[in-house]
Design a protein around this motif. Sequence first.
Motif, PDB file in Angstrom:
ATOM      1  N   LEU A 251       1.083  -1.752  -0.359  1.00  0.00           N
ATOM      2  CA  LEU A 251       0.204  -0.225   0.048  1.00  0.00           C
ATOM      3  C   LEU A 251       0.935   1.545  -0.065  1.00  0.00           C
ATOM      4  O   LEU A 251      -0.215   2.056   0.182  1.00  0.00           O
ATOM      5  CB  LEU A 251      -0.748   0.326   0.978  1.00  0.00           C
ATOM      6  N   ARG A 252       2.383   0.996   0.360  1.00  0.00           N
ATOM      7  CA  ARG A 252       2.276   2.266   0.438  1.00  0.00           C
ATOM      8  C   ARG A 252       3.819   2.506  -0.394  1.00  0.00           C
ATOM      9  O   ARG A 252       4.824   3.738  -0.706  1.00  0.00           O
ATOM     10  CB  ARG A 252       3.507   2.301   1.278  1.00  0.00           C
ATOM     11  N   ALA A 253       4.549   1.290  -1.235  1.00  0.00           N
ATOM     12  CA  ALA A 253       5.392   1.583  -2.351  1.00  0.00           C
ATOM     13  C   ALA A 253       5.400   3.279  -3.164  1.00  0.00           C
ATOM     14  O   ALA A 253       4.101   2.518  -3.722  1.00  0.00           O
ATOM     15  CB  ALA A 253       5.513   0.378  -2.937  1.00  0.00           C
ATOM     16  N   THR A 254       6.212   3.422  -3.262  1.00  0.00           N
ATOM     17  CA  THR A 254       6.131   4.689  -4.689  1.00  0.00           C
ATOM     18  C   THR A 254       6.758   4.386  -5.809  1.00  0.00           C
ATOM     19  O   THR A 254       7.038   5.279  -7.036  1.00  0.00           O
ATOM     20  CB  THR A 254       6.438   6.527  -3.577  1.00  0.00           C
ATOM     21  N   SER A 255       7.139   3.069  -6.115  1.00  0.00           N
ATOM     22  CA  SER A 255       8.854   3.386  -7.053  1.00  0.00           C
ATOM     23  C   SER A 255       9.484   2.128  -6.904  1.00  0.00           C
ATOM     24  O   SER A 255       8.983   1.309  -5.866  1.00  0.00           O
ATOM     25  CB  SER A 255      10.031   4.181  -6.926  1.00  0.00           C
ATOM     26  N   PRO A 256       9.397   1.189  -8.160  1.00  0.00           N
ATOM     27  CA  PRO A 256      10.526   0.252  -7.501  1.00  0.00           C
ATOM     28  C   PRO A 256      11.469  -0.111  -6.936  1.00  0.00           C
ATOM     29  O   PRO A 256      11.626  -1.240  -5.612  1.00  0.00           O
ATOM     30  CB  PRO A 256      10.836  -0.233  -9.055  1.00  0.00           C
ATOM     31  N   ARG A 257      12.168   1.178  -6.262  1.00  0.00           N
ATOM     32  CA  ARG A 257      12.939   0.925  -5.993  1.00  0.00           C
ATOM     33  C   ARG A 257      13.031   1.321  -4.598  1.00  0.00           C
ATOM     34  O   ARG A 257      13.224   0.744  -3.649  1.00  0.00           O
ATOM     35  CB  ARG A 257      14.504   2.318  -6.455  1.00  0.00           C
ATOM     36  N   ASP A 258      12.147   2.075  -4.241  1.00  0.00           N
ATOM     37  CA  ASP A 258      11.610   1.808  -3.057  1.00  0.00           C
ATOM     38  C   ASP A 258      10.644   0.967  -2.362  1.00  0.00           C
ATOM     39  O   ASP A 258      10.881   0.524  -1.341  1.00  0.00           O
ATOM     40  CB  ASP A 258      10.067   3.183  -2.911  1.00  0.00           C
ATOM     41  N   LEU A 259      10.290  -0.077  -3.769  1.00  0.00           N
ATOM     42  CA  LEU A 259       9.782  -0.982  -3.467  1.00  0.00           C
ATOM     43  C   LEU A 259      10.625  -2.530  -2.527  1.00  0.00           C
ATOM     44  O   LEU A 259      10.802  -2.740  -1.411  1.00  0.00           O
ATOM     45  CB  LEU A 259       8.799  -1.851  -3.945  1.00  0.00           C
ATOM     46  N   TRP A 260      11.563  -2.424  -3.452  1.00  0.00           N
ATOM     47  CA  TRP A 260      12.912  -3.577  -3.917  1.00  0.00           C
ATOM     48  C   TRP A 260      14.168  -2.778  -2.198  1.00  0.00           C
ATOM     49  O   TRP A 260      14.022  -3.931  -1.827  1.00  0.00           O
ATOM     50  CB  TRP A 260      13.252  -3.561  -4.534  1.00  0.00           C
ATOM     51  N   PRO A 356       0.213  12.113  -5.929  1.00  0.00           N
ATOM     52  CA  PRO A 356      -0.443  11.415  -4.837  1.00  0.00           C
ATOM     53  C   PRO A 356       0.119   9.708  -4.451  1.00  0.00           C
ATOM     54  O   PRO A 356       0.179   9.315  -5.635  1.00  0.00           O
ATOM     55  CB  PRO A 356      -1.542  11.586  -5.341  1.00  0.00           C
ATOM     56  N   GLN A 357       0.419   9.322  -3.065  1.00  0.00           N
ATOM     57  CA  GLN A 357       0.960   8.107  -3.059  1.00  0.00           C
ATOM     58  C   GLN A 357       0.131   7.118  -3.725  1.00  0.00           C
ATOM     59  O   GLN A 357       1.042   5.982  -3.921  1.00  0.00           O
ATOM     60  CB  GLN A 357       1.588   8.140  -1.228  1.00  0.00           C
ATOM     61  N   PRO A 358      -1.001   7.195  -3.376  1.00  0.00           N
ATOM     62  CA  PRO A 358      -1.709   5.795  -4.559  1.00  0.00           C
ATOM     63  C   PRO A 358      -0.950   5.642  -5.377  1.00  0.00           C
ATOM     64  O   PRO A 358      -1.382   4.592  -6.127  1.00  0.00           O
ATOM     65  CB  PRO A 358      -3.256   5.987  -4.036  1.00  0.00           C
ATOM     66  N   VAL A 359      -1.439   6.998  -6.205  1.00  0.00           N
ATOM     67  CA  VAL A 359      -1.428   7.021  -8.076  1.00  0.00           C
ATOM     68  C   VAL A 359       0.145   6.453  -7.772  1.00  0.00           C
ATOM     69  O   VAL A 359       0.306   5.402  -8.951  1.00  0.00           O
ATOM     70  CB  VAL A 359      -0.924   8.430  -8.488  1.00  0.00           C
ATOM     71  N   LEU A 360       1.347   6.879  -7.293  1.00  0.00           N
ATOM     72  CA  LEU A 360       2.936   6.081  -7.463  1.00  0.00           C
ATOM     73  C   LEU A 360       2.835   4.909  -7.185  1.00  0.00           C
ATOM     74  O   LEU A 360       3.191   3.594  -7.569  1.00  0.00           O
ATOM     75  CB  LEU A 360       3.233   7.342  -6.662  1.00  0.00           C
ATOM     76  N   THR A 361       1.592   3.966  -6.236  1.00  0.00           N
ATOM     77  CA  THR A 361       1.912   2.811  -5.726  1.00  0.00           C
ATOM     78  C   THR A 361       1.282   2.282  -7.237  1.00  0.00           C
ATOM     79  O   THR A 361       1.364   0.697  -7.434  1.00  0.00           O
ATOM     80  CB  THR A 361       1.291   2.022  -4.653  1.00  0.00           C
ATOM     81  N   ILE A 363       0.434   3.287 -10.196  1.00  0.00           N
ATOM     82  CA  ILE A 363       1.701   2.771 -11.163  1.00  0.00           C
ATOM     83  C   ILE A 363       3.066   1.750 -11.352  1.00  0.00           C
ATOM     84  O   ILE A 363       3.586   1.284 -11.758  1.00  0.00           O
ATOM     85  CB  ILE A 363       2.560   4.516 -11.408  1.00  0.00           C
ATOM     86  N   THR A 364       3.539   1.619  -9.482  1.00  0.00           N
ATOM     87  CA  THR A 364       4.899   0.335  -9.644  1.00  0.00           C
ATOM     88  C   THR A 364       4.318  -0.903  -9.567  1.00  0.00           C
ATOM     89  O   THR A 364       5.170  -1.750 -10.666  1.00  0.00           O
ATOM     90  CB  THR A 364       4.914   0.677  -8.131  1.00  0.00           C
ATOM     91  N   TYR A 365       3.200  -0.611  -9.674  1.00  0.00           N
ATOM     92  CA  TYR A 365       3.119  -2.541  -9.796  1.00  0.00           C
ATOM     93  C   TYR A 365       2.114  -2.770 -11.193  1.00  0.00           C
ATOM     94  O   TYR A 365       2.061  -3.669 -11.486  1.00  0.00           O
ATOM     95  CB  TYR A 365       1.826  -2.459  -8.704  1.00  0.00           C
ATOM     96  N   ALA A 366       1.784  -1.268 -11.577  1.00  0.00           N
ATOM     97  CA  ALA A 366       1.374  -1.707 -13.147  1.00  0.00           C
ATOM     98  C   ALA A 366       3.038  -1.764 -14.131  1.00  0.00           C
ATOM     99  O   ALA A 366       2.553  -2.686 -15.186  1.00  0.00           O
ATOM    100  CB  ALA A 366       0.885  -0.012 -13.723  1.00  0.00           C
ATOM    101  N   VAL A 367       3.479  -1.589 -13.273  1.00  0.00           N
ATOM    102  CA  VAL A 367       5.184  -1.863 -13.967  1.00  0.00           C
ATOM    103  C   VAL A 367       5.701  -2.725 -13.639  1.00  0.00           C
ATOM    104  O   VAL A 367       6.321  -3.842 -14.737  1.00  0.00           O
ATOM    105  CB  VAL A 367       6.104  -0.832 -13.986  1.00  0.00           C
ATOM    106  N   LEU A 368       5.530  -3.738 -12.491  1.00  0.00           N
ATOM    107  CA  LEU A 368       5.656  -5.397 -12.342  1.00  0.00           C
ATOM    108  C   LEU A 368       5.432  -5.601 -12.724  1.00  0.00           C
ATOM    109  O   LEU A 368       6.074  -7.137 -12.135  1.00  0.00           O
ATOM    110  CB  LEU A 368       6.662  -4.522 -10.976  1.00  0.00           C
ATOM    111  N   LEU A 369       4.244  -6.148 -11.929  1.00  0.00           N
ATOM    112  CA  LEU A 369       2.764  -7.147 -12.060  1.00  0.00           C
ATOM    113  C   LEU A 369       2.918  -8.349 -13.147  1.00  0.00           C
ATOM    114  O   LEU A 369       2.761  -9.038 -12.822  1.00  0.00           O
ATOM    115  CB  LEU A 369       1.734  -6.229 -11.392  1.00  0.00           C
ATOM    116  N   PRO A 370       2.646  -7.677 -14.563  1.00  0.00           N
ATOM    117  CA  PRO A 370       3.083  -8.253 -15.714  1.00  0.00           C
ATOM    118  C   PRO A 370       4.090  -9.303 -15.938  1.00  0.00           C
ATOM    119  O   PRO A 370       3.701 -10.630 -16.093  1.00  0.00           O
ATOM    120  CB  PRO A 370       3.367  -7.136 -16.653  1.00  0.00           C
TER     121      PRO A 370
END
Length: 412
Positions: A251-260, A356-361, A363-370
């Motif tokens: 719920l809080r990751a704002t980018s792939p680098r932030d996630l990992w 907004p943080q939900p928008v960044l989250t 986008i992050t999962y739209a990039v990583l989930l495929p």
Amino acid sequence: VTGVQTCALPDLVYLSFARRELLTKMWAVILPNVQEATGFPLGLLYPLLGLFFSVVAGTWVYATQLYLRPAGLLSQTLVKVLTAGLLCGLFAVPFILRSTLEVWPHFLMLSSSIYVAFAAMKVLLCICGLAPQGATSSFRNWLIHLLLVCDPEFAPADPGSPEASAYKPLRAPPGTLLALLLVITVDTVGLIFTCSIGEVYGFSPTPFHLLNGIFQITMLFFSVDCLYRNHSLITVLLGFQPQPVMRNPLLRATSPRDLWGRRWNLVVHRVLHRLVFLPIRGTGHRTVVRDLLAAVASFGASGLLHEYIFLVAYGWDTPFGRSMTFFLLHGIVCVGQGLLEKTLPKGFVSAVHSLPQPVLTAITYAVLLPYVSLYTGAGSPSEPMFKEMHLWIPTVRWVSGGSWISFQVMQP
């Protein structure tokens, strides 16, 4: 019995033993009789042997690296050879046990292989002089660091004397145990719920790939978080303050680098950051190339770690390379993010980060989930993450009875 059989690499450990089939049959006959005579639960044999070999390897490395330190060239070479042998043996223990005790539950082998892998990586950190500050300041601290998957926080015993020799593990503050049990309960309920749905629909409950990826990553989060929170529970029960496991990545990751880098599975992140990332990046002048190489190498090491764990748990029928591909792709995405942030106009980058943080989250999962199915294996004949999950997680089924609807817990 004499003779040597030419065999695959995992079986080379039997060089002077009989055929593997004979060894397996011997275990199958002997161990049930031992269990019946002594009442010893054989399921504990695997983690106990892993614990034993971890202590042996860790004690040897601690003594030779910090105290004995042989001076002669021959002695140094012998120590290095013995250390390498112990380290290889530590990694090989799960394969040996799996080959001889094929009837053990996969989840037990999965958990035990994680434990052995962490012990082996911490031994490597000690050999390379990269262990966390305070972890090797005393043999007690070293054993605590080695044998606990979720490390405690180390801090100076006296704030006015920050020498490494004066470090000690921090004690858990009041309320830590209760808060941790609450998190484990939430994870367990979430895992049962998602597993119940996944078992019915083959872990792909919708016709949309992206939505299935969201479901799978949610289930993966509950399983990974629950696993490492239970390891944290051991740390807390010993009276120590564990380091963070997750920081709300869903719920809080704002980018792939932030996630990992700051949110997902920080237990693995901390070890690989010290073992791979920092040595490649270096402590001197930083360059873009070294940063990128360090990031890709860290993701590659994570892929190797997960390949190792899956091979131990599920055997050689697990498709090799899928986890490695998954992590390397995510590493490339993170590297790409870093390059874009350095080359695009700073105003544009700041504008993106100010969304907004939900928008960044999203986008992050739209990039990583495929490509999350590369890791989970959902939808393929062999599913390394979800195969036989119902054998160790109770699932809930809807049972219709007239006008009443009830839940039924399906035990293995």
